[in-house]
Design a protein around this motif. Structure first.
Motif, mmCIF file in Angstrom:
data_model
loop_
_atom_site.group_PDB
_atom_site.id
_atom_site.type_symbol
_atom_site.label_atom_id
_atom_site.label_comp_id
_atom_site.label_asym_id
_atom_site.label_seq_id
_atom_site.Cartn_x
_atom_site.Cartn_y
_atom_site.Cartn_z
ATOM 1 N N LEU A 152 18.193 16.548 41.330
ATOM 2 C CA LEU A 152 18.269 15.883 40.706
ATOM 3 C C LEU A 152 19.052 15.235 42.037
ATOM 4 O O LEU A 152 19.301 13.521 41.499
ATOM 5 N N ARG A 153 19.791 15.244 42.795
ATOM 6 C CA ARG A 153 20.296 14.207 43.540
ATOM 7 C C ARG A 153 19.640 13.207 44.091
ATOM 8 O O ARG A 153 19.912 12.613 44.438
ATOM 9 N N LYS A 154 18.125 14.362 44.301
ATOM 10 C CA LYS A 154 17.312 13.846 45.517
ATOM 11 C C LYS A 154 16.533 12.571 44.086
ATOM 12 O O LYS A 154 16.136 11.227 44.673
ATOM 13 N N MET A 155 16.684 12.276 42.980
ATOM 14 C CA MET A 155 16.001 11.601 41.972
ATOM 15 C C MET A 155 17.092 10.536 41.594
ATOM 16 O O MET A 155 16.336 9.117 42.393
ATOM 17 N N VAL A 156 17.501 10.350 41.533
ATOM 18 C CA VAL A 156 19.271 9.709 41.315
ATOM 19 C C VAL A 156 18.750 8.554 42.982
ATOM 20 O O VAL A 156 19.298 7.179 42.996
ATOM 21 N N ALA A 157 18.930 9.420 44.236
ATOM 22 C CA ALA A 157 18.976 8.965 45.897
ATOM 23 C C ALA A 157 17.694 7.707 45.230
ATOM 24 O O ALA A 157 17.504 6.943 46.332
ATOM 25 N N HIS A 158 16.440 8.181 44.973
ATOM 26 C CA HIS A 158 15.458 7.197 45.400
ATOM 27 C C HIS A 158 15.790 6.225 45.021
ATOM 28 O O HIS A 158 14.738 5.232 44.742
ATOM 29 N N ARG A 159 17.012 5.674 43.476
ATOM 30 C CA ARG A 159 16.651 4.705 43.235
ATOM 31 C C ARG A 159 18.004 3.783 43.724
ATOM 32 O O ARG A 159 18.015 2.767 43.788
ATOM 33 N N ILE A 160 19.291 4.648 43.546
ATOM 34 C CA ILE A 160 20.325 4.313 44.228
ATOM 35 C C ILE A 160 20.644 4.783 45.509
ATOM 36 O O ILE A 160 20.586 5.951 46.694
ATOM 37 N N ALA A 161 20.969 3.507 46.268
ATOM 38 C CA ALA A 161 21.359 3.409 47.825
ATOM 39 C C ALA A 161 22.561 4.032 48.456
ATOM 40 O O ALA A 161 23.383 4.279 49.594
ATOM 41 N N ASP A 162 23.835 3.580 47.637
ATOM 42 C CA ASP A 162 25.030 3.507 47.942
ATOM 43 C C ASP A 162 25.672 4.917 47.904
ATOM 44 O O ASP A 162 25.576 5.766 47.375
ATOM 45 N N PRO A 163 25.645 5.191 49.289
ATOM 46 C CA PRO A 163 26.726 6.186 49.793
ATOM 47 C C PRO A 163 27.729 7.354 49.031
ATOM 48 O O PRO A 163 28.124 8.165 49.135
ATOM 49 N N VAL A 164 28.766 6.140 48.410
ATOM 50 C CA VAL A 164 29.770 6.661 47.808
ATOM 51 C C VAL A 164 29.724 6.835 46.616
ATOM 52 O O VAL A 164 29.899 8.384 46.517
ATOM 53 N N ILE A 165 28.915 5.973 46.202
ATOM 54 C CA ILE A 165 28.244 6.918 44.605
ATOM 55 C C ILE A 165 27.431 8.342 44.131
ATOM 56 O O ILE A 165 27.629 9.092 43.505
ATOM 57 N N LEU A 166 26.561 7.931 45.691
ATOM 58 C CA LEU A 166 26.254 9.578 45.461
ATOM 59 C C LEU A 166 27.085 10.928 45.730
ATOM 60 O O LEU A 166 26.734 11.971 46.128
ATOM 61 N N SER A 167 27.641 9.979 46.694
ATOM 62 C CA SER A 167 29.159 10.768 47.052
ATOM 63 C C SER A 167 29.486 12.113 45.897
ATOM 64 O O SER A 167 30.040 13.336 45.997
ATOM 65 N N LEU A 168 29.768 10.819 45.051
ATOM 66 C CA LEU A 168 30.659 11.188 43.980
ATOM 67 C C LEU A 168 29.712 11.863 43.077
ATOM 68 O O LEU A 168 30.619 12.669 42.591
ATOM 69 N N ILE A 169 29.028 11.434 42.752
ATOM 70 C CA ILE A 169 27.658 12.117 42.169
ATOM 71 C C ILE A 169 28.172 13.805 42.484
ATOM 72 O O ILE A 169 27.938 14.711 41.322
ATOM 73 N N GLY A 170 27.909 14.205 43.746
ATOM 74 C CA GLY A 170 28.173 15.684 44.294
ATOM 75 C C GLY A 170 28.210 15.838 43.985
ATOM 76 O O GLY A 170 28.699 16.968 43.836
ATOM 77 N N LYS A 171 29.945 14.856 44.098
ATOM 78 C CA LYS A 171 31.185 15.896 43.530
ATOM 79 C C LYS A 171 31.892 16.366 42.253
ATOM 80 O O LYS A 171 32.343 17.284 42.376
ATOM 81 N N TRP A 172 31.108 15.774 41.101
ATOM 82 C CA TRP A 172 31.027 15.905 40.432
ATOM 83 C C TRP A 172 29.923 16.981 39.744
ATOM 84 O O TRP A 172 30.311 18.260 38.849
ATOM 85 N N LEU A 173 28.814 18.060 40.193
ATOM 86 C CA LEU A 173 28.333 18.392 40.167
ATOM 87 C C LEU A 173 28.688 19.819 40.128
ATOM 88 O O LEU A 173 28.646 20.523 39.549
ATOM 89 N N ASN A 174 29.644 19.558 41.339
ATOM 90 C CA ASN A 174 30.208 20.824 41.683
ATOM 91 C C ASN A 174 31.676 20.714 41.865
ATOM 92 O O ASN A 174 32.747 22.046 41.959
ATOM 93 N N ALA A 175 32.267 20.568 40.752
ATOM 94 C CA ALA A 175 33.891 19.650 40.596
ATOM 95 C C ALA A 175 34.060 21.879 39.940
ATOM 96 O O ALA A 175 34.975 22.063 39.614
ATOM 97 N N GLY A 176 33.028 22.609 38.873
ATOM 98 C CA GLY A 176 33.032 22.909 37.975
ATOM 99 C C GLY A 176 33.712 23.089 36.826
ATOM 100 O O GLY A 176 34.099 22.446 36.138
ATOM 101 N N ALA A 177 33.848 24.413 36.341
ATOM 102 C CA ALA A 177 34.877 24.229 34.659
ATOM 103 C C ALA A 177 34.987 25.326 34.333
ATOM 104 O O ALA A 177 35.311 26.485 35.035
ATOM 105 N N MET A 178 36.429 24.728 33.491
ATOM 106 C CA MET A 178 37.587 26.157 34.025
ATOM 107 C C MET A 178 37.827 26.276 32.192
ATOM 108 O O MET A 178 37.122 25.589 30.869
ATOM 109 N N LYS A 179 37.307 27.633 32.036
ATOM 110 C CA LYS A 179 37.506 28.151 30.388
ATOM 111 C C LYS A 179 38.616 29.739 30.957
ATOM 112 O O LYS A 179 38.055 30.617 31.331
#
Length: 209
Positions: A152-179
Motif C-alpha cells: 500500500l505504501r509503495k503504491m501511494v509513494a508511486h504518486r505522492i513524493a512528499d515524505p511528510v505525508i508518506l510518514s503520516l500514512i505509515g503512522k496511521w497504518l501502525n497506530a493499532g485499534a483499541m477494543k
C-alpha cells in the motif's frame, strides 16, 4: 519563504478547513472519549495542537476505537473510529493528496470520489442495462483487513513524493485499534473508518487492477 520556524509548512487555514469538513461528516468519539462538541468547545487550542504537531513532525496518532458493525451478508465488520483531532489531521492530508490521486481514476470509478456517489453509478448502470445483456461483478475479499501495508505504501509513494505525508500514512497504518481497553496491533490491513483510509485503499486497488 517559510512563514514559521516549523520544518514542515502547513497552513493553519488548511487545518481549520479540515475541521469544518470533519464536523460536516459527523461521527462519534474516539479512544479519548472526546466528542465533536467537546472538541469545538476549545477549538482554537485543539486545532493549534494538531497544526503544531503536524508542522513540527511530532504528530503521532492515537489508536482507533474498534467498533463491530454487523454485515448484511453475515459476520462482523470492524470499524476503526479515530479521535476528532486525528480525523482533522487525516482530513488535512486527504485534501492535500486527493486532487493528485483522483486524476488517475477511470471515469467509471465512483467510490469515495469527490462529486460522485453510488447514485451516479446506479444511473449509469440503468442506462447501460438497455445496451448490454451481461453483467460482470467482482470484489476484492477482505481488502481493508488483509491488504499488505508495504505494498500500500509503495503504491501511494508511486504518486505522492512528499515524505511528510508518506510518514503520516505509515503512522496511521501502525497506530493499532483499541477494543475493551486493549490496543491490538496487526501487521496487515488498515482500519476502516478514517478520512484517509478509503482514498489510499482505492488508489492501491486501482493500481493493482
Amino acid at each position: 519563504m517559510p512563514t514559521t520556524d516549523k520544518p514542515f509548512e502547513i497552513d493553519k487555514k488548511q487545518v481549520f478547513g479540515a475541521f469544518k469538513a470533519v464536523k460536516s461528516n459527523g461521527g462519534s468519539a474516539g479512544v479519548d472519549g472526546q466528542t465533536l462538541e467537546q472538541f469545538e468547545a476549545d477549538l482554537k487550542s485543539n486545532l493549534y495542537k494538531v497544526w503544531n504537531r503536524m508542522s513540527s513532525g511530532s504528530y503521532f496518532p492515537p489508536a482507533v476505537r474498534a467498533v463491530s458493525i454487523p454485515k448484511k451478508s453475515g459476520g462482523q465488520r470492524i470499524l476503526g473510529v479515530p479521535t476528532v483531532g486525528d480525523r482533522v489531521a487525516q482530513m488535512v492530508v486527504k485534501r492535500a493528496i486527493e486532487p493528485i490521486l483522483d486524476a488517475i481514476f477511470l471515469a467509471d470509478s465512483y467510490g469515495y470520489r469527490p462529486g460522485k456517489s453510488a447514485l451516479d453509478a446506479v444511473g449509469v448502470t440503468r442506462e447501460r442495462c438497455w445496451r448490454y445483456d451481461w453483467v460482470l461483478e467482482f470484489d476484492i475479499k477482505g481488502l481493508f483487513t488483509r491488504i499488505n501495508r508495504q505494498w500500500l505504501r509503495k503504491m501511494v509513494a508511486h504518486r505522492i513524493a512528499d515524505p511528510v505525508i508518506l510518514s503520516l500514512i505509515g503512522k496511521w497504518l501502525n497506530a493499532g485499534a483499541m477494543k475493551d481497553g486493549v490496543v491490538i496491533y496487526t501487521e496487515e490491513g488498515t482500519p476502516q473508518g478514517g478520512p484517509i483510509t478509503p482514498l489510499t485503499q482505492k488508489v492501491t486497488s486501482s493500481l493493482i487492477a
